[in-house]
Design a protein around this motif. Structure first.
Motif, short mmCIF file in Angstrom:
data_model
loop_
_atom_site.label_atom_id
_atom_site.label_comp_id
_atom_site.label_asym_id
_atom_site.label_seq_id
_atom_site.Cartn_x
_atom_site.Cartn_y
_atom_site.Cartn_z
N THR A 191 -0.30 7.59 41.65
CA THR A 191 1.17 7.27 42.04
C THR A 191 1.92 5.99 42.62
N HIS A 192 0.78 5.59 43.47
CA HIS A 192 1.31 4.19 43.89
C HIS A 192 0.81 2.89 43.24
N GLY A 193 0.41 3.09 41.82
CA GLY A 193 0.03 1.91 41.34
C GLY A 193 -1.02 1.21 41.37
N PHE A 194 -2.15 1.88 41.92
CA PHE A 194 -3.51 1.46 41.78
C PHE A 194 -3.90 1.54 40.42
N ARG A 195 -4.84 0.58 40.23
CA ARG A 195 -5.40 0.61 38.86
C ARG A 195 -7.02 0.79 38.90
N ARG A 196 -7.67 0.55 39.96
CA ARG A 196 -9.06 0.94 40.09
C ARG A 196 -9.44 1.59 41.30
N ALA A 197 -10.38 2.66 41.15
CA ALA A 197 -10.59 3.41 42.41
C ALA A 197 -12.46 3.44 42.23
N ILE A 198 -12.93 3.16 43.55
CA ILE A 198 -14.50 3.27 43.68
C ILE A 198 -14.75 4.37 44.54
N VAL A 199 -15.31 5.35 43.93
CA VAL A 199 -15.31 6.94 44.63
C VAL A 199 -16.82 7.28 44.15
#
Length: 463
Positions: free
Chosen positions: A424-432
């Motif tokens: 929603t806030h425009g982040f393009r990459r997530a390390i989870v």
């Protein structure tokens, strides 16, 4: 059996931590083990208690009896909105009839301001009463005028005697009462000074009994000690239905209201406010204030998605790693537990191959928020690594996940909800963690990198 002599009082010593009573003073409480927590107060015999001590406000109450729970009629608590959305969120959706809420916080942080604003909004629909024991009515009226609050229907009382307060409440019959503050109240049945353990406990007990028997909602404002806890006996927090704490950095305009106890809603729920010229204003998008305003990427910074109560929040974690001139390098953590930081650095050395044993490590959670969940483990280590190598993380990258002692990345609750907030806030990459990766579908514009080991997360962040 001989009757005790009437008209004689006795001295007792009560523990401020657990409320245990002793006949003589001692350095350590025999019940909870706390040191120097016993305070002296005078116990009056029951016969000498004035009639005002009894529940004159209550009608004829049915005698209690043993009842099977399946036969008890119950319904959802009807909630009343305070007119302040963030306060309603922390309360669990609104104010419940007969609830007693204790609000604590540092001096000047905005406890009285928030409650006065809420009471002014509530006064438009139902009778309210603001009881002040620290300020004069002129001071309260002046503050309300500075905040441009509507004064119609807002009634106030400058009084500290609990018997007189209850007499006025019986006559006015308000539905919401604010007592500011509980440490200034005193009762005629005790000879101890106002603010003592016995006076605070007895005055609060009288207000709690009044609230339950009449269905009146009561807010109690509590002073805090230098350790950060509410002054007075610890039993005070057990007596009330909800305990709310105001948090905030000195000099910052942002305030965080956190629920530490709530019988009618989620514990650890968070409400965010900004202090302005017209009082406290709600922050509709709290994630934005916890993120850096700068657009340029900076080494030593990592954004995480934490969860406070029922709300996911984007929070920036900053780290500074520098060569230490000391034989024992410093480990400083602001906004998280310091012992956990030391443990994570050991895992980074053993399973990530990164040595920081000769470096000072400083970690700070931006915005004055305190992160208490393990989802901050991976972002903290990535921020430390970024600062050590003086290389910023890829742009628009977030991370979350618990790091185990064997170097594995463990899942955290509500993974998909956190990813949705990041997208929603425009982040393009997530390390989870791998177990938190979406099992069906994906989030538009968000690449999810699933990691099982710390080494995999480091390679994904530093590529």
């Amino acid at each position: 059996m001989a009757k005790p002599a009437s008209g004689k009082s006795r001295t007792a010593y009560v523990c401020a931590e657990c409320g245990a009573s002793f006949s003589k003073w001692q350095g350590q409480c025999g019940e909870c083990g706390a040191w120097n927590s016993l305070s002296e107060f005078v116990v009056e015999p029951a016969a000498s208690a004035p009639a005002a001590r009894r529940s004159s406000w209550a009608g004829k109450v049915e005698a209690p009896k043993v009842t099977a729970l399946k036969d008890v009629r119950h319904s959802e608590e009807a909630r009343v909105s305070t007119g302040i959305g963030e306060l309603d969120r922390v309360l669990g959706g609104g104010l419940v009839e007969g609830a007693v809420v204790l609000v604590g916080g540092d001096p000047g942080i905005g406890k009285s301001t928030l409650l006065l604003q809420a009471l002014a909004r509530l006064a438009a629909s139902q009778p309210v009463l603001y009881v002040t024991g620290e300020e004069s009515l002129a001071q309260v009226a002046g503050r309300a005028a500075r905040l441009d609050l509507p004064l119609d229907g807002l009634r106030a009382l400058a009084e500290t005697g609990i018997e007189k307060i209850l007499d006025h409440a019986v006559a006015a019959q308000p539905r919401i009462v604010v007592a500011d503050s509980v440490q200034t109240l005193w009762t005629e049945t005790l000879t101890a000074a106002p603010g003592s353990v016995s006076q605070v406990r007895e005055s609060a007990a009288r207000l709690v009994r009044y609230a339950k028997e009449t269905g009146t909602a009561v807010f109690l404002v509590g002073h805090v000690t230098k350790e950060g806890g509410i002054a007075g006996p610890r039993v005070l927090e057990h007596m009330v239905d909800a305990v709310l704490y105001f948090e905030g950095e000195s000099g910052s305009r942002f305030r965080v209201l956190r629920a530490f106890k709530n019988r009618f809603g989620a514990v650890n729920e968070l409400g965010v406010f900004a202090m302005g010229e017209k009082g406290l204003k709600e922050v509709p998008n709290p994630s934005a204030i916890f993120l850096s305003g700068g657009s340029a990427r900076q080494p030593g910074s990592c954004v995480m998605v934490t969860r406070e109560g029922t709300r996911p929040l984007l929070v920036e974690v900053q780290a500074l790693v520098d060569a230490s001139p000391l034989s024992n390098p410093r480990r400083v953590a602001v906004g998280m537990e310091q012992n956990r930081l030391a443990m994570l650095l050991a895992v980074l050395h053993r399973h990530g191959g990164v040595v920081v044993g000769d470096q000072d490590v400083f970690v700070n959670v931006v915005g004055g928020i305190r992160v208490q969940e393990t989802a901050a483990d991976l972002p903290v280590l990535l921020a430390v690594l970024s600062s050590l190598r003086d290389r910023p993380l890829p742009e628009k990258t977030i991370a979350f996940g618990e790091v185990g002692l064997s170097g594995e990345i463990r899942p955290v609750p509500n993974g998909e909800e956190r990813l949705r907030e990041a997208a929603t806030h425009g982040f393009r990459r997530a390390i989870v963690p791998k177990a938190n990766a979406p099992k069906s579908g994906s989030f538009k514009g968000l690449e999810v990198v699933a990691a099982e080991r710390l080494s995999q997360a480091i390679d994904a962040a530093m590529e």
